[in-house]
Enzyme design. Structure first.
Site, PDB file in Angstrom:
ATOM      1  N   LEU A 115       0.870  -1.167   0.000  1.00  0.00           N
ATOM      2  CA  LEU A 115       0.000   0.000   0.000  1.00  0.00           C
ATOM      3  C   LEU A 115       0.909   1.219   0.000  1.00  0.00           C
ATOM      4  CD1 LEU A 115      -2.773  -0.847   2.660  1.00  0.00           C
ATOM      5  CD2 LEU A 115      -2.990  -0.904   0.165  1.00  0.00           C
ATOM      6  N   ASP A 116       0.499   2.279  -0.688  1.00  0.00           N
ATOM      7  CA  ASP A 116       1.268   3.525  -0.652  1.00  0.00           C
ATOM      8  C   ASP A 116       1.419   4.004   0.784  1.00  0.00           C
ATOM      9  OD1 ASP A 116       1.326   3.485  -3.380  1.00  0.00           O
ATOM     10  OD2 ASP A 116      -0.280   4.953  -3.641  1.00  0.00           O
ATOM     11  N   LYS A 117       2.439   4.806   1.027  1.00  0.00           N
ATOM     12  CA  LYS A 117       2.684   5.345   2.358  1.00  0.00           C
ATOM     13  C   LYS A 117       1.441   6.034   2.934  1.00  0.00           C
ATOM     14  CE  LYS A 117       5.519   8.760   4.821  1.00  0.00           C
ATOM     15  NZ  LYS A 117       6.628   9.751   4.709  1.00  0.00           N
ATOM     16  N   HIS A 132      -0.153   3.165  -8.158  1.00  0.00           N
ATOM     17  CA  HIS A 132      -0.987   4.376  -8.153  1.00  0.00           C
ATOM     18  C   HIS A 132      -2.184   4.280  -9.104  1.00  0.00           C
ATOM     19  CE1 HIS A 132       2.549   7.051  -6.553  1.00  0.00           C
ATOM     20  NE2 HIS A 132       2.230   6.052  -5.742  1.00  0.00           N
TER      21      HIS A 132
END
Length: 324
Positions: free
Chosen positions: A150-152, A249
């Site tokens: 998962l993105d930050k 993304h």
């Protein structure tokens, strides 16, 4: 099947996220302890092959590739890695992460990742999920293995493998698209249709020091199903998003791009610009709500993760009822 040296080998299909990547990059992802010199030597000897033939480390992987490598490759010890100074993980970080555990058994750990916590180390990242998990599990248990990311700034449910066998099983599940993921987002604007599918090819591009994912006809196929769960006039919408592919993304670009939904995720200035901050600077409002997968024991499991505080506050502010 045997390679030139007579060692038994494993056949590994390429995960979607690594299609187009260099072979050596994928191998280091599979076995982080592998050194470049070792990879080059094994390729020269034919111990590692792609589709049964010798290739170079710079070989670019395609979706139909099968990588053959010794079955003991994953047993290379962490002690074989180049020595790096590890910063101690603060006890409070470990304590906080324990509160995020949704489920745990001998094979897997399921957590609700907080927004703002990086999954892995990188430039300027001294503490991250990988290091905290390793410290939390303690010596003698082996390093936990992230099987997806998962993105930050994206919060939500993540599955972590506690051993190599489970990691290989779950990685195969992801590559075969048998794992279902549901995301919730607040977007600025309301899509023209209440539900549908966005299909826009994506690729990585660099603009000076900035790296972004863009829509490009020569990019990789990416598909996202969406449904409007609720809306506040024409100003904001609560979306349920289901990615059918796992591009970097992907959800953020599919929401923000004018060829997609043209509704940037609230707080996503990287892809939505000022439109993503209609009421001042906001945190990213993207949350991995649920995941369904098959456990190595054969049981189908589903987990849901509660919204983070900043998203709960927005739901209340907009008068939306958290349900579903």
């Amino acid at each position: 099947m045997k390679c030139e040296s007579g060692t038994k080998i494993m056949i590994k299909q390429i995960p979607e996220d690594f299609i187009g990547a260099r072979l050596d990059k994928w191998l280091k992802h599979e076995v982080p302890a592998l050194k470049q010199g070792m990879i080059e030597m094994m390729l020269r000897k034919g111990s590692i092959r792609v589709n049964g033939v010798k290739v170079k480390s710079s070989y670019r992987l395609v979706g139909s590739d099968e990588v053959l490598y010794p079955d003991d490759l994953g047993e290379i010890k962490v002690m074989d890695r180049p020595k790096r100074r590890k910063l101690p993980v603060p006890a409070q970080m470990i304590k906080d992460l324990r509160k995020c555990i949704l489920y745990e058994d001998d094979d897997i750990l399921v957590i609700n990742k907080p927004a703002g916590l990086s999954a892995q180390g990188g430039t300027g990242q001294t503490q991250h999920l990988d290091s905290i998990l390793e410290a939390m599990m303690g010596p003698g248990h082996g390093a936990p293995k992230l099987v997806h990311r998962l993105d930050k700034d994206t919060s939500g449910v993540m599955v972590v493998a506690k051993n190599l066998k489970t990691a290989q099983f779950l990685t195969r599940e992801f590559s075969q698209k048998t794992i279902a993921k549901i995301y919730w987002a607040i977007v600025v604007g309301v899509p023209g249709k209440r539900e549908g599918e966005v299909q826009l090819p994506l690729e990585k591009a660099t603009f000076g020091d900035l790296e972004k994912i863009i829509v490009n006809e020569d990019g990789k196929y990416a598909s996202t199903y969406y449904r409007v769960k609720d809306a506040l006039g024409k100003a904001f919408a609560w979306l349920e998003l289901e990615p059918h592919t796992g591009r970097t993304h992907q959800l953020r670009v599919h929401c923000a791009d004018t060829r997609g939904l043209n509704c940037p995720i609230l707080g996503d200035g990287k892809y939505g610009g000022e439109r993503a901050h209609p009421q001042g600077r906001e945190q990213l409002h993207l949350h991995a709500r649920a995941i369904t997968f098959t456990h190595p024991n054969g049981k189908t499991m589903t987990f849901q993760a509660e919204l983070p505080h900043h998203m709960k506050a927005t739901w209340e502010k907009l008068g939306l009822s958290i349900k579903g």
